[in-house]
Design an enzyme around this catalytic site. Structure first.
Site, PDB file in Angstrom:
ATOM      1  N   TYR A 180     -12.220  52.928 -24.634  1.00 52.84           N
ATOM      2  CA  TYR A 180     -11.818  53.969 -23.696  1.00 52.84           C
ATOM      3  C   TYR A 180     -10.831  54.942 -24.307  1.00 52.84           C
ATOM      4  O   TYR A 180     -10.386  54.757 -25.439  1.00 52.84           O
ATOM      5  CB  TYR A 180     -11.252  53.337 -22.423  1.00 52.84           C
ATOM      6  CG  TYR A 180      -9.901  52.667 -22.562  1.00 52.84           C
ATOM      7  CD1 TYR A 180      -9.726  51.550 -23.360  1.00 52.84           C
ATOM      8  CD2 TYR A 180      -8.796  53.152 -21.862  1.00 52.84           C
ATOM      9  CE1 TYR A 180      -8.496  50.933 -23.458  1.00 52.84           C
ATOM     10  CE2 TYR A 180      -7.555  52.539 -21.963  1.00 52.84           C
ATOM     11  CZ  TYR A 180      -7.412  51.418 -22.764  1.00 52.84           C
ATOM     12  OH  TYR A 180      -6.196  50.813 -22.866  1.00 52.84           O
ATOM     13  N   ASP A 212      -7.238  56.217 -24.314  1.00 51.95           N
ATOM     14  CA  ASP A 212      -5.902  55.842 -23.875  1.00 51.95           C
ATOM     15  C   ASP A 212      -4.945  56.920 -24.367  1.00 51.95           C
ATOM     16  O   ASP A 212      -4.741  57.075 -25.568  1.00 51.95           O
ATOM     17  CB  ASP A 212      -5.518  54.483 -24.453  1.00 51.95           C
ATOM     18  CG  ASP A 212      -4.235  53.946 -23.821  1.00 51.95           C
ATOM     19  OD1 ASP A 212      -3.760  54.549 -22.845  1.00 51.95           O
ATOM     20  OD2 ASP A 212      -3.718  52.927 -24.310  1.00 51.95           O
ATOM     21  N   SER A 238     -10.303  47.533 -26.935  1.00 47.53           N
ATOM     22  CA  SER A 238      -9.628  46.292 -26.541  1.00 47.53           C
ATOM     23  C   SER A 238     -10.635  45.166 -26.697  1.00 47.53           C
ATOM     24  O   SER A 238     -11.679  45.174 -26.045  1.00 47.53           O
ATOM     25  CB  SER A 238      -9.166  46.359 -25.086  1.00 47.53           C
ATOM     26  OG  SER A 238      -8.252  47.407 -24.903  1.00 47.53           O
ATOM     27  N   HIS A 248      -1.777  46.430 -29.895  1.00 49.82           N
ATOM     28  CA  HIS A 248      -1.140  45.435 -29.039  1.00 49.82           C
ATOM     29  C   HIS A 248      -1.868  44.101 -29.104  1.00 49.82           C
ATOM     30  O   HIS A 248      -3.060  44.045 -29.403  1.00 49.82           O
ATOM     31  CB  HIS A 248      -1.104  45.924 -27.595  1.00 49.82           C
ATOM     32  CG  HIS A 248      -0.305  47.190 -27.417  1.00 49.82           C
ATOM     33  ND1 HIS A 248      -0.269  47.886 -26.239  1.00 49.82           N
ATOM     34  CD2 HIS A 248       0.487  47.877 -28.286  1.00 49.82           C
ATOM     35  CE1 HIS A 248       0.510  48.951 -26.381  1.00 49.82           C
ATOM     36  NE2 HIS A 248       0.972  48.967 -27.615  1.00 49.82           N
ATOM     37  N   ASN A 286      -2.361  40.422 -26.789  1.00 49.44           N
ATOM     38  CA  ASN A 286      -2.203  39.815 -25.469  1.00 49.44           C
ATOM     39  C   ASN A 286      -2.422  38.311 -25.584  1.00 49.44           C
ATOM     40  O   ASN A 286      -3.376  37.880 -26.222  1.00 49.44           O
ATOM     41  CB  ASN A 286      -3.222  40.393 -24.488  1.00 49.44           C
ATOM     42  CG  ASN A 286      -3.015  41.876 -24.294  1.00 49.44           C
ATOM     43  OD1 ASN A 286      -2.032  42.295 -23.706  1.00 49.44           O
ATOM     44  ND2 ASN A 286      -3.926  42.686 -24.827  1.00 49.44           N
ATOM     45  N   ARG A 326       0.208  37.320 -18.664  1.00 49.94           N
ATOM     46  CA  ARG A 326      -0.346  37.836 -19.907  1.00 49.94           C
ATOM     47  C   ARG A 326       0.830  38.415 -20.672  1.00 49.94           C
ATOM     48  O   ARG A 326       1.422  39.398 -20.258  1.00 49.94           O
ATOM     49  CB  ARG A 326      -1.374  38.936 -19.622  1.00 49.94           C
ATOM     50  CG  ARG A 326      -1.871  39.629 -20.878  1.00 49.94           C
ATOM     51  CD  ARG A 326      -2.816  40.782 -20.581  1.00 49.94           C
ATOM     52  NE  ARG A 326      -2.186  41.872 -19.871  1.00 49.94           N
ATOM     53  CZ  ARG A 326      -2.224  43.157 -20.257  1.00 49.94           C
ATOM     54  NH1 ARG A 326      -2.860  43.499 -21.354  1.00 49.94           N
ATOM     55  NH2 ARG A 326      -1.648  44.092 -19.536  1.00 49.94           N
ATOM     56  N   HIS A 352       2.267  40.685 -23.174  1.00 48.29           N
ATOM     57  CA  HIS A 352       1.789  41.934 -23.780  1.00 48.29           C
ATOM     58  C   HIS A 352       2.710  42.246 -24.948  1.00 48.29           C
ATOM     59  O   HIS A 352       3.873  42.581 -24.750  1.00 48.29           O
ATOM     60  CB  HIS A 352       1.840  43.039 -22.712  1.00 48.29           C
ATOM     61  CG  HIS A 352       1.205  44.313 -23.113  1.00 48.29           C
ATOM     62  ND1 HIS A 352       1.859  45.526 -23.030  1.00 48.29           N
ATOM     63  CD2 HIS A 352      -0.021  44.596 -23.600  1.00 48.29           C
ATOM     64  CE1 HIS A 352       1.055  46.497 -23.439  1.00 48.29           C
ATOM     65  NE2 HIS A 352      -0.096  45.961 -23.792  1.00 48.29           N
TER      66      HIS A 352
END
Lengths: 561, 67
Positions: free
Chosen positions: A138, A140, A147, A201, A203, A285, A287
């Site tokens: 997507y 961002d 992701s 990132h 998770n 979660r 992050h």
């Protein structure tokens, strides 16, 4: 395959080691050399559109699905409060689809083209897709982001994260093949060296019962120092890179706080965004925003594997009891010292190096893994032992012969290349060509990306082979709910109108209103639980009827039990 | 059903046995000697793939903020 201790339920992972539900996010740097002024959001949408076109060609009905924003909660803070929307920075409002108005599109690409080609069937530009491998692709902010699907172990994260780089590559090729469009390059890095940073990132799923204060205390010294094994290396010191030199981390100079909710401003070492994307009273979660994007598979593997081990230490109450004085300054001092001799002060007065701290965590993790049995070579979990061995050997090399780790630790690999240029050509750190080497290191095109040139010469160790990565482009992991999501998209794409981490929404003729299938348990919806259902049904209608119990005797679905 | 365009075997033609922790990286000395040996070749190759006009290319790489 992962060995399972006898009696362990199918929706539980072995505890104490490196297995954990986790995922990666990569924002790619984006640049059109022939159109340097092009709107970055527009170009990013063009990249998503390119992948939609590719998958539409590949899959009957289109292997693409819109994102469902229902459960996004970017302003929930793990410390127990929620930020008012009006008090939030606009870049924090990630739960609304980004709006790209016709004016911006027209400015970037011309009105005629918008009408001809810039939109999908429903007339809006595609900004957000769910892929057949369970990932999300997507726009961002002003970058395309991949992701990864949820996986259960560090080896799989390497595969599905690298799959994202192949997705990125496929979009670059697709755009380049269009003579009407300027070519777009994508870079797996984290800064433009002109004061701007964008993230990579991680998770990690954790039980909500672990107090957040324990996470902050246990993780901070580890995050300040893990860059020595997983930093991607950066030319230049300071946010704008204007001080000549080379440093270990892409991201270190962009961190300004110890704990906080923000990800785009005043970046904190520990991020408190609390969107579990799962059953909220059971899980959080975590992050993690402090990591560098990694091309080196070993660095990526260790980044996730060692962090998972440290979270296990925190859950067991066995994290080293140390606290770093002024961790933000320490993070940067360590990043700026490629000799690995810089020290930070602990609150107990000791002065220690990053390596010292990493060894403390290693020793504690090895001890816990032995106690829980997960690192046993026969009855262990099949992952923890390997992570511990690679962690130990990497720390050993960093302490004795750092150059020997240039085939695995990314910042050392990049530095060896830059040193090669400095030695051959006698140039200084601020030479423009070194800046280009740093940037082009992360070009996703194998003929241009310098990491890939090193890889092709056998100079970089790998964790997973090419076939595994290629498979991960199309196939979801089998052992998380990503299997259910990915298979829904690839098998019934034209009947899936939306999906998110914790839901898949169907619009099937004859079943009436939209059917939203929640997938709030990350370790359900696996191949073991739902594979037979996918193999049995050729149509979404029959599949959904059995899954939702509209027919008698349904088998266990993602929410059964 | 990975599409062909995803395959870049020429760039990833190095097979490494990934299931063998007992086959660790080469000894540091061996790696260092390989590194010295091939470095000139490597730099020559990279000279050939670097974008032209380094200064301009790097200056033009301007990103908007991200997370």
């Amino acid at each position: 395959m992962t060995a399972r201790p006898e009696g362990l339920p199918s929706d539980k992972l072995p505890v104490g080691g490196a297995m954990r539900v986790m995922g990666s996010e990569t924002e790619y740097g984006i640049h059109a050399p022939s159109a340097p002024g092009a709107n970055a959001t527009m170009m990013s949408a063009r990249i998503i559109q390119a992948y939609a076109n590719l998958t539409r060609q590949r899959a009957a009905g289109g292997a693409e699905t819109r994102w469902d924003y229902t459960d996004e909660e970017p302003l929930h803070d793990a410390r127990g409060w929620t930020v008012e929307r009006s008090a939030a920075d606009p870049s924090q409002l990630t739960d609304r689809p980004p709006v790209l108005d016709a004016e911006a599109v027209a400015l970037a690409y011309g009105r005629q083209e918008l009408e001809a080609d810039g939109s999908d069937e429903s007339g809006s530009l595609l900004m957000n897709m769910v892929l057949g491998n369970g990932a999300r692709l997507y726009v961002d902010h002003a970058h395309p982001e991949y992701s990864s699907p949820e996986v259960t172990n560090p080896r799989d994260i390497v595969a599905w994260d690298a799959a994202g780089d192949l997705v990125a590559l496929a979009t670059v090729r697709k755009v380049a093949a269009d003579p009407e469009l300027p070519s777009i390059n994508l870079y797996k890095n984290n800064t433009d060296n002109k004061s701007v940073s964008y993230g990579s990132h991680e998770n990690y799923l954790m039980p909500r019962s672990v107090p957040f204060g324990d996470i902050v205390r246990g993780l901070t010294p580890f995050f300040v120092t893990r860059q020595i094994i997983c930093g991607a290396g950066r030319l230049g010191i300071g946010q704008d890179g204007s001080t000549p030199g080379f440093q270990i981390s892409q991201r270190a100079d962009f961190f300004e706080a110890e704990v906080g909710l923000e990800t785009t401003i005043r970046r904190p070492i520990i991020n408190t965004r609390d969107e579990p994307h799962a059953t909220a009273d059971k899980y959080r979660r975590l992050h993690v925003i402090i990591g560098d994007a990694n091309l080196s598979q070993v660095s990526n593997y260790l980044k996730f594997g060692t962090t998972a081990l440290v979270l296990s230490l925190i859950e067991a109450g066995q994290a080293p009891k140390i606290e770093v004085h002024e961790p933000v300054a320490g993070l940067q001092a360590i990043s700026h010292d490629t000799s690995l001799t810089a020290t930070v002060r602990l609150l107990d007065g000791r002065r220690v190096t990053a390596l010292d701290i990493q060894w403390m965590y290693y020793e504690a993790a090895a001890k816990l893994a032995q106690e829980t049995g997960v690192s046993d070579s026969f009855s262990g979990d099949g992952h923890t032992r390997d992570v511990l061995e690679r962690w130990e050997s990497t720390l050993g090399l960093l302490g004795s012969n750092p150059a020997g780790a240039a085939g695995s630790v990314e910042w050392l690999a990049k530095m060896s290349l830059l040193d090669g240029y400095r030695n051959r050509d006698g140039v200084e750190w601020n030479d423009a060509r070194l800046g280009l080497v740093d940037l082009q290191w992360s070009d996703v095109r194998p003929e241009k990306g310098l990491y890939y040139r090193m890889l092709s010469r056998g100079r970089m160790q790998t964790i997973v082979d090419d076939a595994t990565i290629s498979r991960a482009v199309a196939e979801p992991p089998s052992d998380t709910r990503a299997y259910f999501r990915g298979k829904c998209v690839s098998s019934f794409g034209k009947d899936v109108v939306g999906a998110s981490w914790d839901s898949v929404i169907f619009d099937v003729p004859g079943i009436g209103k939209l059917q939203r299938v929640p997938t709030r348990e990350p370790l359900r919806g696996t191949e073991a639980l739902t594979g037979q259902l996918f193999r049995k049904h050729a149509t979404a209608g029959a599949f959904l009827r059995e899954l939702l119990g509209l027919d008698p005797a349904p088998p266990p679905g993602p929410q059964a039990g | 059903m990975a599409a062909q365009e995803h395959q870049q075997p020429q760039s990833r033609d190095v097979e490494v046995d990934t299931d063998a922790p007992e086959a660790p990286p080469a000894a540091p000395e061996a790696q260092a000697s390989v590194a010295t040996q091939g470095v000139d070749d490597l730099l020559d190759e990279i000279d050939g793939v670097l974008e032209s006009n380094a200064e301009e290319f790097v200056r033009a790489f301007v990103q908007k903020g991200g997370q």
